[in-house]
Design a protein around this motif. Structure first.
Motif, PDB file in Angstrom:
ATOM      1  N   GLU A   1     -46.941 131.113 -12.344  1.00  7.21           N
ATOM      2  CA  GLU A   1     -47.498 131.739 -13.547  1.00  7.21           C
ATOM      3  C   GLU A   1     -48.177 130.709 -14.443  1.00  7.21           C
ATOM      4  N   ARG A   2     -47.560 129.540 -14.578  1.00 10.51           N
ATOM      5  CA  ARG A   2     -48.112 128.501 -15.445  1.00 10.51           C
ATOM      6  C   ARG A   2     -49.176 127.657 -14.757  1.00 10.51           C
ATOM      7  N   GLY A   3     -49.162 127.656 -13.436  1.00  9.89           N
ATOM      8  CA  GLY A   3     -50.121 126.833 -12.702  1.00  9.89           C
ATOM      9  C   GLY A   3     -49.800 125.358 -12.776  1.00  9.89           C
ATOM     10  N   VAL A   4     -48.506 125.013 -12.975  1.00  7.31           N
ATOM     11  CA  VAL A   4     -48.075 123.620 -13.121  1.00  7.31           C
ATOM     12  C   VAL A   4     -46.844 123.396 -12.256  1.00  7.31           C
ATOM     13  N   THR A   5     -46.841 122.307 -11.488  1.00  5.42           N
ATOM     14  CA  THR A   5     -45.661 121.940 -10.705  1.00  5.42           C
ATOM     15  C   THR A   5     -44.583 121.423 -11.646  1.00  5.42           C
ATOM     16  N   ILE A   6     -43.361 121.957 -11.499  1.00  7.25           N
ATOM     17  CA  ILE A   6     -42.253 121.568 -12.374  1.00  7.25           C
ATOM     18  C   ILE A   6     -41.227 120.733 -11.620  1.00  7.25           C
ATOM     19  N   ASP A   7     -40.826 121.187 -10.437  1.00  7.32           N
ATOM     20  CA  ASP A   7     -39.824 120.484  -9.647  1.00  7.32           C
ATOM     21  C   ASP A   7     -40.462 119.926  -8.381  1.00  7.32           C
ATOM     22  N   ILE A   8     -39.715 119.073  -7.689  1.00 11.77           N
ATOM     23  CA  ILE A   8     -40.207 118.496  -6.445  1.00 11.77           C
ATOM     24  C   ILE A   8     -40.257 119.574  -5.366  1.00 11.77           C
ATOM     25  N   GLY A   9     -41.434 119.748  -4.756  1.00 10.00           N
ATOM     26  CA  GLY A   9     -41.571 120.660  -3.625  1.00 10.00           C
ATOM     27  C   GLY A   9     -41.493 119.876  -2.326  1.00 10.00           C
ATOM     28  N   THR A  10     -40.568 120.255  -1.445  1.00 11.32           N
ATOM     29  CA  THR A  10     -40.346 119.517  -0.199  1.00 11.32           C
ATOM     30  C   THR A  10     -40.852 120.320   0.992  1.00 11.32           C
ATOM     31  N   LYS A  11     -41.725 119.705   1.774  1.00 13.64           N
ATOM     32  CA  LYS A  11     -42.241 120.299   2.994  1.00 13.64           C
ATOM     33  C   LYS A  11     -42.226 119.243   4.093  1.00 13.64           C
ATOM     34  N   PHE A  12     -42.351 119.722   5.345  1.00 16.84           N
ATOM     35  CA  PHE A  12     -42.336 118.816   6.488  1.00 16.84           C
ATOM     36  C   PHE A  12     -43.618 118.988   7.284  1.00 16.84           C
ATOM     37  N   ALA A  13     -44.178 117.868   7.723  1.00 19.54           N
ATOM     38  CA  ALA A  13     -45.445 117.898   8.456  1.00 19.54           C
ATOM     39  C   ALA A  13     -45.396 116.906   9.607  1.00 19.54           C
ATOM     40  N   LYS A  14     -46.130 117.244  10.655  1.00 16.59           N
ATOM     41  CA  LYS A  14     -46.178 116.383  11.842  1.00 16.59           C
ATOM     42  C   LYS A  14     -47.638 116.066  12.147  1.00 16.59           C
ATOM     43  N   THR A  15     -47.987 114.782  12.069  1.00 21.46           N
ATOM     44  CA  THR A  15     -49.328 114.329  12.425  1.00 21.46           C
ATOM     45  C   THR A  15     -49.279 113.731  13.831  1.00 21.46           C
ATOM     46  N   GLU A  16     -50.384 113.142  14.239  1.00 25.91           N
ATOM     47  CA  GLU A  16     -50.433 112.562  15.586  1.00 25.91           C
ATOM     48  C   GLU A  16     -49.430 111.425  15.738  1.00 25.91           C
ATOM     49  N   LYS A  17     -49.165 110.692  14.665  1.00 27.33           N
ATOM     50  CA  LYS A  17     -48.337 109.487  14.763  1.00 27.33           C
ATOM     51  C   LYS A  17     -46.969 109.632  14.098  1.00 27.33           C
TER      52      LYS A  17
ATOM     53  N   THR B   1     -60.777 110.285   7.783  1.00 31.02           N
ATOM     54  CA  THR B   1     -60.400 111.519   7.100  1.00 31.02           C
ATOM     55  C   THR B   1     -59.019 111.309   6.461  1.00 31.02           C
ATOM     56  N   LEU B   2     -58.573 112.295   5.701  1.00 30.58           N
ATOM     57  CA  LEU B   2     -57.273 112.158   5.049  1.00 30.58           C
ATOM     58  C   LEU B   2     -56.148 112.036   6.072  1.00 30.58           C
ATOM     59  N   LEU B   3     -56.169 112.859   7.122  1.00 30.04           N
ATOM     60  CA  LEU B   3     -55.119 112.788   8.141  1.00 30.04           C
ATOM     61  C   LEU B   3     -55.151 111.456   8.884  1.00 30.04           C
ATOM     62  N   GLU B   4     -56.337 110.937   9.159  1.00 34.54           N
ATOM     63  CA  GLU B   4     -56.451 109.634   9.819  1.00 34.54           C
ATOM     64  C   GLU B   4     -55.919 108.527   8.920  1.00 34.54           C
ATOM     65  N   ALA B   5     -56.166 108.631   7.615  1.00 37.69           N
ATOM     66  CA  ALA B   5     -55.659 107.633   6.687  1.00 37.69           C
ATOM     67  C   ALA B   5     -54.131 107.660   6.612  1.00 37.69           C
ATOM     68  N   LEU B   6     -53.547 108.869   6.644  1.00 39.25           N
ATOM     69  CA  LEU B   6     -52.084 108.972   6.623  1.00 39.25           C
ATOM     70  C   LEU B   6     -51.470 108.376   7.886  1.00 39.25           C
ATOM     71  N   ASP B   7     -52.136 108.555   9.018  1.00 33.74           N
ATOM     72  CA  ASP B   7     -51.647 107.960  10.261  1.00 33.74           C
ATOM     73  C   ASP B   7     -51.853 106.447  10.286  1.00 33.74           C
ATOM     74  N   GLY B   8     -52.590 105.925   9.311  1.00 29.85           N
ATOM     75  CA  GLY B   8     -52.786 104.480   9.216  1.00 29.85           C
ATOM     76  C   GLY B   8     -51.654 103.756   8.503  1.00 29.85           C
TER      77      GLY B   8
END
Length: 605
Positions: free
Chosen positions: A200-216, A363-370
């Motif tokens: 509703e406010r459009g503002v992050t208040i607490d830590i949001g935790t997610k999991f992701a898997k890249t190539e590396k 790209t952003l994903l390539e930079a994260l894998d760096g």
């Protein structure tokens, strides 16, 4: 301090204070009673062992005497007495020898070896080469930082969408719901901002935790709030991170507001600077800087604007101790998906073509894998920090992060600072969900949506240093647990210290509204907890780059480093930073402003 809408009146405040003191006294009395009971039990066991030892000596002596053995045995029959008298005891049966053996066993118990992973698993973890099928993938915790409205949550949502961890159907659902409340551009942010008040406010208040898997890598993504009011939540997330994604808005005025220094005590400046300083103090050493919203710059996808932002942010990062080789700048648009990955179908094809005319980087994903893999303390004693607690029947579910060592199903553990024992019934590591799988982050993946290699299967029921986990504990009361508790091995030699005083090195923020003096009251933030504290002694101070320490200074001003003694309002689980970084790094705040970051050098009793 938190700008809450509800406040205590004066009478309620003192009542709460009195109840808190009574609760602490009760807990302290229970702790002492448990310690005394344990001491009594140990003494009784030692007495029983001595009695058994003496009885064994007498039995052996009687057997030898009955066998008619003479000489060498030291057994003689007293004339006229009818009884047996012990002369020189046979070798190996003396009380002194057995006492020495008991003492040796006690010393061995005091230096209990640290539990270790099987050699084959440890070798795979140390290889850090995910390109081969026989190696366990490396895991990193990534915190998303930046000034409020820089587009952090939107960019995180786009990242999850690009990796197929969320579905297009769910995105369409969010777009429809967001449009109905007049926030159509916030649909991607709803993947991490799951609370109704955040949406509703459009503002992050607490830590949001997610999991992701890249190539590396396997990433734990921690979406931190950018608003100044929620800095404590940002500190909690950053303390759990190995690396950072700093999101900077490229639009005219937004970057300048987020990167502003602040002119006076009433305005401390943008959060971009504070987030950089805090992340470095809390142990983050690698950054990808995403220059976001470059499609809305004037002109769109301007190389000059990108280079201007890069030069300013890079200089500030290097000033705060970051190495240029560990920093990567990437121009992106989280809203349209430009330069997130090469395989994406972007909404702004013309923008992508314009960007590629001058940008030849990753790209952003390539930079994260760096990123470089993080060094883990697998061979160190177990330390797992609790961040969330819930009850389930007779068991207790806790979420948290293993900061060093490892934990597995069936382990007996102790929870500090309360000192209660527990048994680990279940261990579930956080895993990235694929499109169509369970929406719950910790749910085990189905056989149709994921495959587990033979090496990863070896880790079933085991959580390693760096993992975000959910544990099910038995034989413990959930009312005794709280956020910030530390789970460790039950043996005394493998536990961290629970103390109230320590000596630390602190780095004072450049713009300090009120100088720090002896007796200054502050709020100390460490991982997921915050407690009142007092700087009861200033040992020395030194201006940055000066190299000339000043002993016993009366005051600490902005931009200096100092050695101080700090006393906490209660006993906490703390360790020297060279022993455990997560329990040895902290932030000091006062009046809603960050005033210093620090490292614990020595725990004082």
């Amino acid at each position: 301090y938190y700008d809450d809408d509800e406040y205590y009146d004066e009478d309620e405040y003192y009542i709460e204070q009195q109840r808190e003191q009574e609760r602490k006294k009760k807990e302290e009395a229970e702790r002492k009673a448990r310690e005394n009971k344990q001491k009594q039990q140990k003494l009784q066991q030692q007495k029983l062992q001595q009695q058994k030892l003496k009885q064994q000596q007498l039995d052996d002596a009687k057997k030898k005497a009955a066998g008619g053995k003479k000489g060498g045995g030291g057994i003689s029959v007293a004339s006229g007495g009818g009884g047996i008298s012990l002369g020189k005891p046979p070798p190996g049966l003396t009380v002194e020898t057995k006492k020495t053996d008991t003492a040796t066993k006690s010393n061995n118990a005091q230096n209990m070896p640290i539990p270790q992973l099987p050699p084959n698993i440890l070798a795979n973890l140390r290889s850090n080469n995910s390109s081969t099928g026989g190696v366990i993938r490396s895991h990193l915790s990534l915190v998303i930082l930046g000034h409020v409205d820089a587009g952090k949550s939107t960019l995180t949502g786009r990242l999850l969408l690009s990796l197929n961890h969320v579905s297009q159907r769910l995105l369409q659902k969010y777009q429809k719901a967001a449009t109905s409340i007049g926030k159509s551009s916030f649909a991607l942010a709803w993947f991490t901002d799951e609370d109704d008040s955040e949406r509703e406010r459009g503002v992050t208040i607490d830590i949001g935790t997610k999991f992701a898997k890249t190539e590396k890598f396997d990433f734990t993504i921690l979406d931190a709030p950018g608003h100044k009011d929620f800095i404590p939540n940002m500190i909690s997330g950053t303390a759990s991170a190995d690396c950072g994604l700093l999101v900077v808005a490229a639009t005219t005025g937004e970057f300048e507001a987020g990167f502003a220094r602040g002119g006076d005590a009433s305005y401390s400046g943008g959060q971009t600077r504070e987030h950089i300083v805090l992340s470095r103090g809390l142990g983050v050493t690698q950054f990808v800087v995403a220059v976001n919203k470059l499609d809305a710059a004037e002109p769109a996808w301007s190389q000059a604007r990108f280079e201007h932002i890069k030069s300013m942010v890079l200089d500030f990062l290097k000033l705060n101790g970051f190495k240029e080789a560990r920093i990567t700048f990437v121009p992106v648009s989280g809203l349209t998906g430009v330069n997130i990955s090469n395989s994406d179908k972007v909404e702004d094809e013309e923008g992508w073509k314009t960007l590629k005319k001058w940008y030849k980087g990753p790209t952003l994903l390539e930079a994260l894998d760096g990123f470089s893999p993080a060094k883990r303390g697998y061979e160190k004693p177990l330390r797992a920090i609790v961040t969330d607690i819930s009850s389930e029947g007779k068991h207790v579910n806790v979420r948290g992060r293993v900061v060093q060592g490892f934990i597995q199903s069936g382990d007996n553990v102790v929870v500090l600072p309360v000192g209660d024992d527990a048994t680990v019934v279940r261990v579930e590591r956080g895993k990235a969900a694929q499109e169509g799988s369970s929406p719950y982050s910790f749910a085990p993946p189905s056989s149709t949506t994921s495959s587990i290699t033979s090496n990863e299967a070896q880790l079933d029921g085991i959580a390693l240093a760096g993992d975000t986990v959910e544990l099910t504990l038995s034989n413990i009361d959930s009312a005794r647990l709280m956020t910030g508790c530390v789970i460790c091995h039950p043996h005394p030699s493998l536990r961290p210290k629970v103390e109230q005083r320590f000596e630390a090195r602190i780095s004072i923020m450049e713009r300090l509204a009120v100088p720090i003096i002896r007796g200054s009251q502050v709020l100390l933030h460490m991982h997921s907890i915050d407690v009142p504290a007092v700087l009861n002694k200033i040992v020395s101070s030194e201006k940055r780059g000066d190299g000339k320490p000043r002993l016993n200074p009366r005051v600490l001003t902005g931009g200096v480093t100092a050695t101080v003694e700090i006393t906490l309002s209660e006993r906490l689980v703390i360790e020297e930073s060279n022993e455990c970084k997560a329990l040895g790094r902290f932030v000091l705040r006062r009046g809603g402003d960050t005033i210093a970051v620090g490292l614990i050098d020595k725990v004082l009793t």
